[in-house]
Design a protein around this motif. Structure first.
Motif, PDB file in Angstrom:
ATOM      1  N   SER A 262      62.486  17.809  40.025  1.00 15.85           N
ATOM      2  CA  SER A 262      62.053  17.776  41.426  1.00 15.85           C
ATOM      3  C   SER A 262      60.727  18.492  41.614  1.00 15.85           C
ATOM      4  O   SER A 262      59.878  18.043  42.389  1.00 15.85           O
ATOM      5  CB  SER A 262      63.126  18.385  42.321  1.00 15.85           C
ATOM      6  N   LEU A 263      60.512  19.603  40.890  1.00 13.29           N
ATOM      7  CA  LEU A 263      59.228  20.303  40.980  1.00 13.29           C
ATOM      8  C   LEU A 263      58.098  19.434  40.439  1.00 13.29           C
ATOM      9  O   LEU A 263      57.017  19.352  41.044  1.00 13.29           O
ATOM     10  CB  LEU A 263      59.304  21.625  40.203  1.00 13.29           C
ATOM     11  N   MET A 264      58.346  18.753  39.323  1.00 12.00           N
ATOM     12  CA  MET A 264      57.318  17.890  38.744  1.00 12.00           C
ATOM     13  C   MET A 264      56.979  16.738  39.686  1.00 12.00           C
ATOM     14  O   MET A 264      55.802  16.442  39.925  1.00 12.00           O
ATOM     15  CB  MET A 264      57.785  17.343  37.399  1.00 12.00           C
ATOM     16  N   LEU A 265      58.007  16.082  40.235  1.00 13.82           N
ATOM     17  CA  LEU A 265      57.746  14.940  41.118  1.00 13.82           C
ATOM     18  C   LEU A 265      57.078  15.358  42.421  1.00 13.82           C
ATOM     19  O   LEU A 265      56.171  14.667  42.909  1.00 13.82           O
ATOM     20  CB  LEU A 265      59.042  14.197  41.403  1.00 13.82           C
ATOM     21  N   SER A 266      57.473  16.492  42.981  1.00 13.88           N
ATOM     22  CA  SER A 266      56.829  16.933  44.218  1.00 13.88           C
ATOM     23  C   SER A 266      55.376  17.329  43.971  1.00 13.88           C
ATOM     24  O   SER A 266      54.500  17.054  44.793  1.00 13.88           O
ATOM     25  CB  SER A 266      57.608  18.092  44.836  1.00 13.88           C
ATOM     26  N   THR A 267      55.101  17.952  42.824  1.00 15.30           N
ATOM     27  CA  THR A 267      53.719  18.297  42.488  1.00 15.30           C
ATOM     28  C   THR A 267      52.888  17.037  42.280  1.00 15.30           C
ATOM     29  O   THR A 267      51.733  16.955  42.716  1.00 15.30           O
ATOM     30  CB  THR A 267      53.684  19.167  41.222  1.00 15.30           C
TER      31      THR A 267
ATOM     32  N   VAL B 152      53.401  13.994  43.597  1.00 12.59           N
ATOM     33  CA  VAL B 152      53.181  13.316  44.875  1.00 12.59           C
ATOM     34  C   VAL B 152      52.167  14.091  45.725  1.00 12.59           C
ATOM     35  O   VAL B 152      51.259  13.496  46.323  1.00 12.59           O
ATOM     36  CB  VAL B 152      54.515  13.138  45.627  1.00 12.59           C
ATOM     37  N   ALA B 153      52.293  15.424  45.755  1.00 12.60           N
ATOM     38  CA  ALA B 153      51.350  16.223  46.538  1.00 12.60           C
ATOM     39  C   ALA B 153      49.937  16.132  45.957  1.00 12.60           C
ATOM     40  O   ALA B 153      48.955  16.023  46.707  1.00 12.60           O
ATOM     41  CB  ALA B 153      51.807  17.679  46.584  1.00 12.60           C
ATOM     42  N   GLY B 154      49.832  16.139  44.641  1.00 13.45           N
ATOM     43  CA  GLY B 154      48.514  16.023  44.015  1.00 13.45           C
ATOM     44  C   GLY B 154      47.875  14.673  44.267  1.00 13.45           C
ATOM     45  O   GLY B 154      46.683  14.584  44.583  1.00 13.45           O
ATOM     46  N   ALA B 155      48.651  13.603  44.134  1.00  8.23           N
ATOM     47  CA  ALA B 155      48.104  12.267  44.378  1.00  8.23           C
ATOM     48  C   ALA B 155      47.707  12.109  45.843  1.00  8.23           C
ATOM     49  O   ALA B 155      46.657  11.534  46.160  1.00  8.23           O
ATOM     50  CB  ALA B 155      49.116  11.200  43.986  1.00  8.23           C
ATOM     51  N   GLY B 156      48.533  12.634  46.742  1.00  5.04           N
ATOM     52  CA  GLY B 156      48.202  12.549  48.165  1.00  5.04           C
ATOM     53  C   GLY B 156      46.948  13.316  48.515  1.00  5.04           C
ATOM     54  O   GLY B 156      46.073  12.823  49.236  1.00  5.04           O
ATOM     55  N   SER B 157      46.832  14.539  48.001  1.00  3.40           N
ATOM     56  CA  SER B 157      45.630  15.324  48.307  1.00  3.40           C
ATOM     57  C   SER B 157      44.390  14.720  47.657  1.00  3.40           C
ATOM     58  O   SER B 157      43.300  14.787  48.214  1.00  3.40           O
ATOM     59  CB  SER B 157      45.816  16.773  47.855  1.00  3.40           C
ATOM     60  N   LEU B 158      44.560  14.115  46.484  1.00  2.00           N
ATOM     61  CA  LEU B 158      43.420  13.474  45.832  1.00  2.00           C
ATOM     62  C   LEU B 158      42.935  12.277  46.639  1.00  2.00           C
ATOM     63  O   LEU B 158      41.730  12.126  46.895  1.00  2.00           O
ATOM     64  CB  LEU B 158      43.807  13.032  44.415  1.00  2.00           C
TER      65      LEU B 158
END
Length: 131
Positions: A56-61, A63-69
Motif C-alpha cells: 500500500s505504501l508503494m502504490l500510494s507513493t 500514484v502520488a508521484g505520477a499525479g504530482s508529475l
C-alpha cells in the motif's frame, strides 16, 4: 412404552426440573468451564501485516508521484510528451517494445490478482502453501 406414557414421563421430568432447587455445580466441572471461558476471552496476538503495508505504501507513493508529475507539467511540456508518445506508437520499429510493454503489464496484473487472492482474509491458501 407407548407414546402416552412417554409424554407423561416427560411432563413429570419437566415439572421436577421447574420445582426442584438448583444444586451447585461440581467444583471440577466449574474449574474446567471457567478455564475454557478464560481461554476464549484472551485477545489474539496482534500481527502487523508487513507485506500489505509495504504494497500500500508503494502504490500510494506511485500514484502520488505520477499525479504530482503530471499536474506540475506545463501545457507546452504536456504537448511535447503527447507528440513524443504518438510518434513512439506510430513508428513500426517500436512495435516489439509496445508488445513487451503490454505483456509486462499483463504479467503485473496477473501477479497482483494472485497476490490478492492469496492474501485476502478468510480464504484458504492453496495446498502447496499450507504447512
Amino acid at each position: 412404552m407407548n407414546p402416552s406414557d412417554n409424554d407423561r414421563l416427560m411432563i413429570a421430568v419437566e415439572d421436577a426440573l421447574r420445582t426442584m432447587p438448583e444444586a451447585p455445580a461440581p467444583g471440577a466441572l466449574r474449574l474446567r468451564v471457567m478455564r475454557g471461558v478464560r481461554s476464549l476471552t484472551a485477545a489474539p496476538k496482534f500481527v502487523f501485516p508487513w507485506l500489505e503495508a509495504a504494497i500500500s505504501l508503494m502504490l500510494s507513493t506511485l500514484v502520488a508521484g505520477a499525479g504530482s508529475l503530471l499536474l506540475g507539467l506545463s501545457p507546452t511540456t504536456l504537448a511535447r510528451l503527447e507528440q513524443t508518445l504518438r510518434y513512439f506508437f506510430l513508428v513500426p520499429s517500436n512495435r516489439p517494445y509496445i508488445a513487451a510493454f503490454v505483456i509486462g503489464l499483463g504479467m503485473v496484473a496477473a501477479c497482483l490478482f494472485f497476490a490478492v487472492r492469496i492474501l485476502l482474509p478468510g480464504r484458504r491458501a492453496p495446498l502447496a502453501l499450507r504447512r
